[in-house]
Scaffold this motif. Structure first.
Motif, mmCIF file in Angstrom:
data_model
loop_
_atom_site.group_PDB
_atom_site.id
_atom_site.type_symbol
_atom_site.label_atom_id
_atom_site.label_comp_id
_atom_site.label_asym_id
_atom_site.label_seq_id
_atom_site.Cartn_x
_atom_site.Cartn_y
_atom_site.Cartn_z
ATOM 1 N N VAL A 1 81.338 36.724 36.691
ATOM 2 C CA VAL A 1 80.925 38.112 36.880
ATOM 3 C C VAL A 1 80.115 38.536 35.662
ATOM 4 N N ARG A 2 78.894 38.966 35.878
ATOM 5 C CA ARG A 2 77.990 39.249 34.767
ATOM 6 C C ARG A 2 78.528 40.337 33.840
ATOM 7 N N GLU A 3 79.146 41.372 34.411
ATOM 8 C CA GLU A 3 79.672 42.463 33.593
ATOM 9 C C GLU A 3 80.856 42.039 32.738
ATOM 10 N N GLN A 4 81.547 41.001 33.134
ATOM 11 C CA GLN A 4 82.721 40.533 32.385
ATOM 12 C C GLN A 4 82.509 39.134 31.807
ATOM 13 N N SER A 5 81.272 38.784 31.600
ATOM 14 C CA SER A 5 80.963 37.435 31.117
ATOM 15 C C SER A 5 81.226 37.255 29.628
ATOM 16 N N HIS A 6 81.818 38.266 28.994
ATOM 17 C CA HIS A 6 82.245 38.057 27.599
ATOM 18 C C HIS A 6 83.488 37.183 27.528
ATOM 19 N N MET A 7 84.163 36.987 28.663
ATOM 20 C CA MET A 7 85.400 36.209 28.686
ATOM 21 C C MET A 7 85.112 34.731 28.914
ATOM 22 N N LEU A 8 85.789 33.901 28.159
ATOM 23 C CA LEU A 8 85.658 32.451 28.248
ATOM 24 C C LEU A 8 87.018 31.863 28.601
ATOM 25 N N LEU A 9 87.039 30.986 29.583
ATOM 26 C CA LEU A 9 88.261 30.338 30.045
ATOM 27 C C LEU A 9 88.349 28.932 29.472
ATOM 28 N N SER A 10 89.554 28.527 29.068
ATOM 29 C CA SER A 10 89.749 27.186 28.518
ATOM 30 C C SER A 10 91.045 26.597 29.047
ATOM 31 N N ALA A 11 91.010 25.302 29.338
ATOM 32 C CA ALA A 11 92.191 24.547 29.787
ATOM 33 C C ALA A 11 92.441 23.424 28.797
ATOM 34 N N SER A 12 93.699 23.233 28.454
ATOM 35 C CA SER A 12 94.018 22.314 27.360
ATOM 36 C C SER A 12 95.156 21.369 27.735
ATOM 37 N N MET A 13 95.251 20.312 26.963
ATOM 38 C CA MET A 13 96.349 19.358 27.096
ATOM 39 C C MET A 13 97.659 19.906 26.537
ATOM 40 N N ASP A 14 97.638 21.078 25.908
ATOM 41 C CA ASP A 14 98.865 21.677 25.385
ATOM 42 C C ASP A 14 99.618 22.491 26.437
ATOM 43 N N LYS A 15 99.272 22.286 27.730
ATOM 44 C CA LYS A 15 99.942 22.891 28.886
ATOM 45 C C LYS A 15 99.577 24.347 29.100
ATOM 46 N N THR A 16 98.556 24.866 28.427
ATOM 47 C CA THR A 16 98.221 26.277 28.540
ATOM 48 C C THR A 16 96.786 26.474 29.014
ATOM 49 N N VAL A 17 96.566 27.684 29.544
ATOM 50 C CA VAL A 17 95.231 28.160 29.890
ATOM 51 C C VAL A 17 95.014 29.449 29.117
ATOM 52 N N LYS A 18 93.882 29.575 28.459
ATOM 53 C CA LYS A 18 93.613 30.742 27.628
ATOM 54 C C LYS A 18 92.332 31.439 28.071
ATOM 55 N N VAL A 19 92.312 32.757 27.853
ATOM 56 C CA VAL A 19 91.121 33.575 28.079
ATOM 57 C C VAL A 19 90.733 34.188 26.739
ATOM 58 N N TRP A 20 89.460 34.017 26.370
ATOM 59 C CA TRP A 20 88.953 34.451 25.068
ATOM 60 C C TRP A 20 87.886 35.532 25.225
ATOM 61 N N ASP A 21 87.793 36.390 24.227
ATOM 62 C CA ASP A 21 86.623 37.250 24.076
ATOM 63 C C ASP A 21 85.660 36.503 23.167
ATOM 64 N N ALA A 22 84.751 35.743 23.778
ATOM 65 C CA ALA A 22 83.883 34.848 23.016
ATOM 66 C C ALA A 22 82.532 35.458 22.704
ATOM 67 N N VAL A 23 82.366 36.763 22.929
ATOM 68 C CA VAL A 23 81.091 37.427 22.653
ATOM 69 C C VAL A 23 81.226 38.433 21.508
#
Length: 508
Positions: A221-243
């Motif tokens: 979503v262009r209006e919410q594209s400041h968020m970055l999703l990441s999947a890791s081997m540490d069993k977690t999923v994170k959402v970041w403010d990468a802007v």
């Protein structure tokens, strides 16, 4: 003339003989600190029925640490705060009966007083009634209601997990950062994407993951594209403010093993994740509740949403099968079978009528079935003779404008193919110079289609000119293997990268 006859359906013995409950004061004094209070539920029958129904006792601990002994209702229903009042049993109970609740102490006093008023009760009957009051008496359920209860299917474990909540940890910025529109993105929302430039400087360094990062994705979503999703081997999923801040907004701990794949839904409000615990989870971004959850038959390594049907996704992994799921029904729509052991990546072609899978099938001199084209509706193989070299392809990516796609190979180069049948390879163009060496290194085109970016096993990021296949720039981004590099969909020249050490970096 017909006569009216009134029938008294109450039990005569019940009216004359009251049930006596033995004194349990000694039992209460044995646990002075637990503050145990008994609660008993009664459902007096309608139309003059005066019998009282006893129920089985269970002990429940509240939030303050005090335990309460409650009487269990008739199985299979569980009366709690989440009881579905629209169920058949609840509708009957609340329409035909009046639910009463009284403490065990009041009930004991009432029973003892009523017992003292009766003189013709034998000691044997008194002992039997006391034993029944301790063990509990199941209430009478009409035959028609019993048939309805027995015909209702029992809920499985997987269905119960659907309503479970994911373990969510809020970041520094809180929930407001999930709904905000970045001030840096606002000027670009009303205009077309400008020419992509190669990033030069590091903006954010994010290292909250304790294991390798397998995949990252900007919010679609262009209006919410400041968020970055990441999947890791540490069993977690994170959402970041990468802007704006580079902070971790939320952490979702839904999986019991490594999370291999995670994707945004098209609306940007849900996250689909799968991992080595063979579980599929569709999680609400703000609340962390499980909208969809299912146990798969194999470990999951790749997930992709259908480009036009947002409720359908495809998953693949350590299995010869690839499955298409429908979120609305929580069922598998189609199964695509191939004589392979593992699916490495999935790529939908334009309009979603066909898709490609890259597999680990490699023969001695050629890579037969390395890339397979499928018809989405019929689940039929269109072609499995697309790539004939003896290298597997860990990732595939589609050009945003031209009808071509690129396959990352373990031969340390990227091959260019036509996205139309018969999917011929372009032998004149080959993007080489980086290293793969067995890592699931991803590749992607810039939003304007002029650049092709890829990670490398030596931690570098390579930028290729799409038309000439020449290296434009090399960025020394990480110390460990860089497995993903993706351009921002709105902001030109903004790039996010991740590596095998659990680090995520944003460049501009």
């Amino acid at each position: 003339m017909s006569s009216l006859v009134a029938y008294d359906d109450s039990d005569s013995e019940t009216e004359t003989e009251k049930t006596e409950v033995p004194n349990t004061s000694s039992r209460q004094t044995n646990h002075p600190s637990s503050s145990v209070s008994r609660v008993q539920y009664f459902a007096p029958g309608s139309l003059g029925t005066k019998s009282l129904y006893g129920m089985q006792s269970t002990e429940i601990a509240d939030s303050s640490g005090r335990s309460t002994v409650c009487e269990d209702p008739p199985e299979p229903y569980t009366w709690n705060n989440n009881t579905d009042l629209t169920s058949p049993y609840c509708r009957r109970a609340y329409s035909g009966h009046t639910a009463l609740c009284m403490s065990y102490k009041n009930y004991e006093q009432t029973s003892s007083s009523s017992t003292n008023s009766e003189n013709g009760v034998s000691q044997k009957r008194l002992h039997a009634d006391s034993t029944a009051a301790i063990k509990g008496i199941r209430p009478y359920i009409p035959k028609r209601l019993r048939q309805e209860i027995s015909s209702m299917p029992e809920k499985k474990e997987s269905d119960q997990r659907d309503s479970s909540d994911c373990d969510v940890k809020l970041g520094i910025s809180g929930e407001q950062a999930l709904r905000k529109i970045s001030e840096l993105i606002k000027p670009y929302l009303g205009s077309k994407y400008k020419l992509t430039e190669v990033p030069k400087s590091l903006i954010f360094y994010m290292s909250k993951h304790s294991g390798p990062v397998n995949e990252i994705q900007w919010c679609p979503v262009r209006e919410q594209s400041h968020m970055l999703l990441s999947a890791s081997m540490d069993k977690t999923v994170k959402v970041w403010d990468a802007v704006d801040t580079g902070c971790c907004l939320k952490t979702y701990s839904c999986h019991s093993c490594a999370v291999r794949a995670a994707r945004w839904s098209s609306c940007g409000r849900r996250i689909l994740s799968g991992g080595f615990d063979s579980m599929l989870h569709l999680t609400d971004v703000e609340t962390g509740k499980q909208i969809f959850s299912s146990k798969n038959e194999f470990r999951i390594s790749v997930l992709k949403f259908h480009p036009t049907e947002s409720n359908i996704f495809i998953c693949g992994g350590f299995s010869p099968e690839v499955k298409a799921w429908d979120i609305r029904t929580s069922k598998v729509l189609r199964v695509y079978k191939a004589a392979v052991q593992q699916t490495l990546d999935i790529l939908f072609l334009p309009e979603g009528k066909e898709f490609l899978t890259s597999t680990d099938a490699v023969s001695r001199d050629s890579a037969d079935r390395t890339i397979i084209a499928w018809d989405f509706q019929s689940a039929a193989k269109i072609s499995n003779q697309i790539f004939h070299e003896r290298y597997t392809c860990p990732s595939l990516t589609l050009h945003p404008k031209d009808s071509v796609f690129v396959a990352q190979t373990n031969g340390n180069y990227m091959a260019l193919f036509s996205a139309q049948r018969p999917y011929r390879i372009n032998k004149k163009k080959r993007y080489e110079g980086h290293k793969v060496e067995g890592y699931a290194v991803g590749c992607e085109f810039s939003p304007d289609g002029t650049l092709l970016v890829t990670g490398s096993s030596d931690g570098k990021v390579f930028f290729y000119n799409y038309h000439t296949a020449r290296i434009i720039r090399t960025l020394s981004a990480h110390k460990e293997a860089c497995v993903s590099a993706i351009f921002h969909p709105v902001l030109p020249s903004l790039l996010a990268t991740c590596d095998w050490a659990g680090e995520i970096k944003v460049w501009q």
